[in-house]
Design a protein around this motif. Structure first.
Motif, PDB file in Angstrom:
ATOM      1  N   HIS A 172       0.834  -1.207   0.000  1.00 22.11           N
ATOM      2  CA  HIS A 172       0.000   0.000   0.000  1.00 22.11           C
ATOM      3  C   HIS A 172       0.870   1.260   0.000  1.00 22.11           C
ATOM      4  N   THR A 173       1.951   1.233   0.776  1.00 24.93           N
ATOM      5  CA  THR A 173       2.860   2.386   0.841  1.00 24.93           C
ATOM      6  C   THR A 173       3.508   2.649  -0.506  1.00 24.93           C
ATOM      7  N   ILE A 174       3.999   1.604  -1.146  1.00 26.11           N
ATOM      8  CA  ILE A 174       4.642   1.756  -2.458  1.00 26.11           C
ATOM      9  C   ILE A 174       3.644   2.290  -3.482  1.00 26.11           C
ATOM     10  N   GLY A 175       2.450   1.728  -3.491  1.00 26.82           N
ATOM     11  CA  GLY A 175       1.439   2.173  -4.442  1.00 26.82           C
ATOM     12  C   GLY A 175       1.023   3.612  -4.217  1.00 26.82           C
ATOM     13  N   HIS A 176       0.893   3.998  -2.968  1.00 29.43           N
ATOM     14  CA  HIS A 176       0.480   5.366  -2.631  1.00 29.43           C
ATOM     15  C   HIS A 176       1.541   6.380  -3.059  1.00 29.43           C
ATOM     16  N   VAL A 177       2.793   6.113  -2.720  1.00 33.13           N
ATOM     17  CA  VAL A 177       3.883   7.032  -3.072  1.00 33.13           C
ATOM     18  C   VAL A 177       4.059   7.096  -4.582  1.00 33.13           C
ATOM     19  N   ALA A 179       1.856   6.609  -6.946  1.00 37.50           N
ATOM     20  CA  ALA A 179       0.768   7.378  -7.553  1.00 37.50           C
ATOM     21  C   ALA A 179       0.949   8.875  -7.322  1.00 37.50           C
ATOM     22  N   THR A 180       1.425   9.250  -6.150  1.00 37.09           N
ATOM     23  CA  THR A 180       1.654  10.663  -5.848  1.00 37.09           C
ATOM     24  C   THR A 180       2.800  11.219  -6.684  1.00 37.09           C
ATOM     25  N   VAL A 181       3.857  10.444  -6.844  1.00 36.93           N
ATOM     26  CA  VAL A 181       4.965  10.856  -7.718  1.00 36.93           C
ATOM     27  C   VAL A 181       4.458  11.049  -9.143  1.00 36.93           C
ATOM     28  N   SER A 182       3.601  10.141  -9.593  1.00 34.71           N
ATOM     29  CA  SER A 182       3.060  10.254 -10.940  1.00 34.71           C
ATOM     30  C   SER A 182       2.272  11.546 -11.116  1.00 34.71           C
ATOM     31  N   ALA A 247       2.713   5.645 -12.277  1.00 36.07           N
ATOM     32  CA  ALA A 247       1.375   5.063 -12.368  1.00 36.07           C
ATOM     33  C   ALA A 247       1.438   3.554 -12.577  1.00 36.07           C
ATOM     34  N   MET A 248       2.386   3.089 -13.379  1.00 40.66           N
ATOM     35  CA  MET A 248       2.524   1.645 -13.618  1.00 40.66           C
ATOM     36  C   MET A 248       2.958   0.913 -12.352  1.00 40.66           C
ATOM     37  N   ILE A 249       3.925   1.501 -11.622  1.00 40.73           N
ATOM     38  CA  ILE A 249       4.376   0.877 -10.367  1.00 40.73           C
ATOM     39  C   ILE A 249       3.240   0.860  -9.351  1.00 40.73           C
ATOM     40  N   SER A 250       2.444   1.923  -9.333  1.00 43.09           N
ATOM     41  CA  SER A 250       1.298   1.966  -8.433  1.00 43.09           C
ATOM     42  C   SER A 250       0.314   0.844  -8.750  1.00 43.09           C
ATOM     43  N   ASN A 251       0.065   0.598 -10.026  1.00 42.61           N
ATOM     44  CA  ASN A 251      -0.814  -0.520 -10.420  1.00 42.61           C
ATOM     45  C   ASN A 251      -0.301  -1.838  -9.883  1.00 42.61           C
ATOM     46  N   ALA A 253       1.834  -2.419  -7.449  1.00 44.63           N
ATOM     47  CA  ALA A 253       1.852  -2.472  -5.983  1.00 44.63           C
ATOM     48  C   ALA A 253       0.459  -2.740  -5.423  1.00 44.63           C
ATOM     49  N   PHE A 254      -0.541  -2.101  -5.986  1.00 47.86           N
ATOM     50  CA  PHE A 254      -1.895  -2.301  -5.476  1.00 47.86           C
ATOM     51  C   PHE A 254      -2.421  -3.697  -5.800  1.00 47.86           C
ATOM     52  N   VAL A 255      -1.955  -4.293  -6.865  1.00 49.86           N
ATOM     53  CA  VAL A 255      -2.313  -5.685  -7.157  1.00 49.86           C
ATOM     54  C   VAL A 255      -1.771  -6.603  -6.063  1.00 49.86           C
ATOM     55  N   PHE A 256      -0.512  -6.399  -5.693  1.00 51.60           N
ATOM     56  CA  PHE A 256       0.066  -7.216  -4.613  1.00 51.60           C
ATOM     57  C   PHE A 256      -0.604  -6.913  -3.275  1.00 51.60           C
ATOM     58  N   ARG A 257      -0.990  -5.674  -3.076  1.00 51.01           N
ATOM     59  CA  ARG A 257      -1.717  -5.341  -1.842  1.00 51.01           C
ATOM     60  C   ARG A 257      -3.010  -6.148  -1.752  1.00 51.01           C
ATOM     61  N   ASN A 258      -3.741  -6.225  -2.848  1.00 51.22           N
ATOM     62  CA  ASN A 258      -4.997  -6.979  -2.846  1.00 51.22           C
ATOM     63  C   ASN A 258      -4.757  -8.468  -2.643  1.00 51.22           C
TER      64      ASN A 258
END
Length: 391
Positions: A172-177, A179-182, A247-251, A253-258
């Protein structure tokens, strides 16, 4: 239908009753049932075309009580019903649908407001690591205060819970950061167009890392998603590789979060609101040292002074608003998961992206080429088809 018959002086059978103008008349006395006293009944109309069965009879053989309280309650159902008729079933179903509608409307509105204020903050203060940290810190503080004041029920957790939650919080942390960087590098609309490709990552990761298989329709639904995202990327006027990769890294990361959440949190009795609160707290602990190492207090202080001098005091309001609305929209989305199916949630998430893309284009006057808009529409349509095919 429910009948309530008060005891009176005249005896009446429990099994031999008939209704006429909402009155109960006695018949021959049965030796199996205690004497009852007749009075006005609160029964509703009964269908005389079907036999009437008594589902439950309360207070038979009970000791005498006060006259006002001496009540025999009969629950009845018609022959083609499997249980007593519940007069409140329909209103409760309507109330549930209204509740879900309120959840969805609130979720979309909060998400739109967050994205607007988040982009304003990042335009004036380009420090995505600190911005991400403030979002998590604000949400964590809000929930700690809610627990301390008993506004929200404190979750019952143990070490095993936090151990299981750790990989979820890390992803979740990786995905959040990311997405914000994007969003600090590209338009909000472009970030969300790329993030609509998350189902493609979900299928690929599940297929090649977890060995799961999917129907052909699921794989076919990925074609418009991938094609639409690619078309939107190559026609983006303000394309930036860091923003695209974020944005791609966020995708991913959120897949692994789920995945971690589904595998590790089964059987955990924590509500959606408290689950996200615990996730925010643990993510804040993970993120803070990395944010300090990457950007640092000196950069933050210099950037803050410049932003306040350029924007004015209301810049502080922007920061507070984006932090509060980030937590609120995520909290509402997790709360809605307690009420709806994954399919309904997926459709709602697709509609949320549409609302964010359209509103951000209007508010920030983002230039959009027709081909770029076509790519976005194809990608979002593919996401909708995926949610249907997945079921």
């Amino acid at each position: 239908m429910i009948c309530s018959v008060k005891q009176s002086l005249s005896p009446v059978h429990g099994a031999e009753v008939f209704l006429s103008k909402k009155r109960i008349f006695p018949s021959n006395r049965s030796s199996l049932l205690p004497p009852l006293r007749t009075q006005k009944s609160s029964c509703a109309f009964v269908s005389l075309s079907r036999p009437l069965h008594i589902a439950s009879v309360e207070s038979f053989g009970s000791p005498p009580r006060k006259q006002e309280k001496d009540l025999i309650k009969c629950e009845a159902y018609e022959a083609d019903q499997s249980k007593p008729i519940d007069a409140g079933a329909a209103p409760s179903e309507v109330a549930k649908r209204v509740k879900i509608g309120v959840y969805f409307a609130t979720w979309w509105a909060l998400n739109v407001v967050f994205n607007i204020y988040n982009k304003k903050v990042l335009n004036a203060y380009p420090y995505p690591w600190l911005t991400s940290t403030l979002s998590l810190a604000c949400g964590s503080l809000m929930m700690l205060v809610s627990w301390a004041t008993r506004i929200a029920e404190t979750p019952k957790t143990d070490f095993e819970f936090w151990k299981t939650l750790f990989p979820v919080a890390l992803a979740h942390t990786i995905g959040h950061v990311a997405a914000t960087v994007s969003m600090s590098k590209v338009a909000v609309s472009f970030t969300h167009i790329i993030k609509s490709g998350e189902p493609a990552f979900s299928v690929l990761v599940s297929r090649f890392l977890l060995g799961e298989t999917f129907p052909v329709s699921v794989y076919l639904s990925l074609l418009p998603i991938i094609g639409g995202c690619a078309l939107a990327a190559v026609t983006e006027l303000n394309f930036n590789m860091i923003g695209f990769m974020g944005a791609m890294i966020s995708n991913l990361a959120f897949v692994f979060r789920n995945i971690f959440s589904k595998k590790g949190m089964k059987g955990k009795s924590v509500s959606g609101m408290n689950y996200y609160a615990c996730l925010s707290i643990l993510s804040l602990v993970i993120l803070t040292p990395f944010a300090i190492a990457v950007e640092g207090p000196q950069m933050w202080a210099a950037g803050w002074q410049k932003a306040v001098s350029d924007i004015g005091p209301h810049f502080v309001w922007w920061v507070v608003a984006q932090s509060v609305f980030y937590h609120l929209y995520n909290q509402v989305s997790y709360m809605s998961l307690d009420e709806i199916s994954p399919l309904t949630f997926s459709i709602g998430n697709t509609m949320k992206r549409i609302s964010v893309i359209v509103s951000s284009i209007i508010i920030f006057h983002t230039p959009v080429q027709p081909v770029n808009a076509l790519g976005a529409a194809i990608a979002i349509l593919g996401t909708f088809l995926y949610s249907q095919a997945k079921q």
